[in-house]
Design a protein around this motif. Structure first.
Motif, PDB file in Angstrom:
ATOM      1  N   ASP A  10       0.854  -1.177   0.000  1.00  0.00           N
ATOM      2  CA  ASP A  10       0.000   0.000   0.000  1.00  0.00           C
ATOM      3  C   ASP A  10       0.900   1.240   0.000  1.00  0.00           C
ATOM      4  OD1 ASP A  10      -2.004   1.874   0.360  1.00  0.00           O
ATOM      5  OD2 ASP A  10      -2.405   1.335   2.444  1.00  0.00           O
ATOM      6  N   LEU A  11       0.555   2.242  -0.763  1.00  0.00           N
ATOM      7  CA  LEU A  11       1.381   3.445  -0.848  1.00  0.00           C
ATOM      8  C   LEU A  11       0.943   4.557   0.101  1.00  0.00           C
ATOM      9  CD1 LEU A  11       1.901   3.689  -4.712  1.00  0.00           C
ATOM     10  CD2 LEU A  11       3.533   2.897  -2.980  1.00  0.00           C
ATOM     11  N   SER A  12      -0.002   4.273   0.984  1.00  0.00           N
ATOM     12  CA  SER A  12      -0.503   5.319   1.871  1.00  0.00           C
ATOM     13  C   SER A  12       0.560   5.849   2.830  1.00  0.00           C
ATOM     14  CB  SER A  12      -1.717   4.818   2.663  1.00  0.00           C
ATOM     15  OG  SER A  12      -1.349   3.723   3.481  1.00  0.00           O
ATOM     16  N   ASP A  13       1.618   5.070   3.102  1.00  0.00           N
ATOM     17  CA  ASP A  13       2.693   5.521   3.985  1.00  0.00           C
ATOM     18  C   ASP A  13       3.755   6.334   3.246  1.00  0.00           C
ATOM     19  OD1 ASP A  13       1.540   4.314   6.168  1.00  0.00           O
ATOM     20  OD2 ASP A  13       2.687   2.463   5.949  1.00  0.00           O
ATOM     21  N   TRP A  14       3.537   6.589   1.981  1.00  0.00           N
ATOM     22  CA  TRP A  14       4.514   7.328   1.178  1.00  0.00           C
ATOM     23  C   TRP A  14       3.921   8.658   0.736  1.00  0.00           C
ATOM     24  CZ3 TRP A  14       9.507   6.180   0.728  1.00  0.00           C
ATOM     25  CH2 TRP A  14       9.891   4.926   1.193  1.00  0.00           C
ATOM     26  N   PRO A  15       3.974   9.675   1.611  1.00  0.00           N
ATOM     27  CA  PRO A  15       3.452  10.995   1.218  1.00  0.00           C
ATOM     28  C   PRO A  15       4.305  11.603   0.115  1.00  0.00           C
ATOM     29  CG  PRO A  15       4.600  11.121   3.321  1.00  0.00           C
ATOM     30  CD  PRO A  15       4.537   9.664   2.942  1.00  0.00           C
ATOM     31  N   ARG A  19       8.283  10.874  -1.705  1.00  0.00           N
ATOM     32  CA  ARG A  19       8.330  10.279  -3.042  1.00  0.00           C
ATOM     33  C   ARG A  19       9.396  10.893  -3.941  1.00  0.00           C
ATOM     34  NH1 ARG A  19       2.024   9.080  -4.676  1.00  0.00           N
ATOM     35  NH2 ARG A  19       1.527   7.980  -2.743  1.00  0.00           N
ATOM     36  N   GLU A  30       1.541   6.525 -10.456  1.00  0.00           N
ATOM     37  CA  GLU A  30       1.420   7.368  -9.271  1.00  0.00           C
ATOM     38  C   GLU A  30       2.238   8.623  -9.518  1.00  0.00           C
ATOM     39  OE1 GLU A  30      -0.209   6.901  -6.286  1.00  0.00           O
ATOM     40  OE2 GLU A  30      -1.110   5.061  -7.022  1.00  0.00           O
TER      41      GLU A  30
END
Length: 113
Positions: A10-15, A19, A30
């Motif tokens: 899941d990419l939710s932990d990568w603000p 990035r 993304e």
């Protein structure tokens, strides 16, 4: 020099702020990453030629990780310090196992949780 690699589902932990210093390896688009690439499809010859065959012995991810490291060392593209691998939940153990077993990947990258 070792780069970081994170295997996520899941990419939710990568603000967006994190990035810009990372490469995303994923099959979905993304925004905000230093670079984004997709994995090549598996070779149709994988594991049928025998031990030591160059097209059967390395996984596509291993080759991709080697190319990313070489690009970083040579200064190709935007600089980055982390590679983020977005995988499906059921693929995560296999991907982690492959990364841990590949000698060159282990020498060049450190796994982050």
């Amino acid at each position: 020099m070792q780069l970081s690699v994170c295997v996520v589902t899941d990419l939710s932990d990568w603000p967006l702020t994190r990035r810009s210093d990372a490469v995303l390896v994923a099959d979905q688009v993304e925004e905000g990453w230093a670079r984004q690439i997709s994995l090549p499809p598996p070779s149709p010859f994988r594991k049928i030629h025998g031990a030591g065959c160059s097209c059967c012995s390395r996984e596509g991810l291993s080759v991709t990780m080697a190319q990313l490291f070489q690009d970083r060392v040579l200064g190709v593209g935007y600089p980055f310090s982390t590679v983020v691998l977005l995988v499906k939940v059921d693929e995560r153990p296999e991907v982690l196992g492959m990364l841990e077993q590949d000698v060159l990947v282990r020498a060049r990258y450190r796994l982050q949780d």
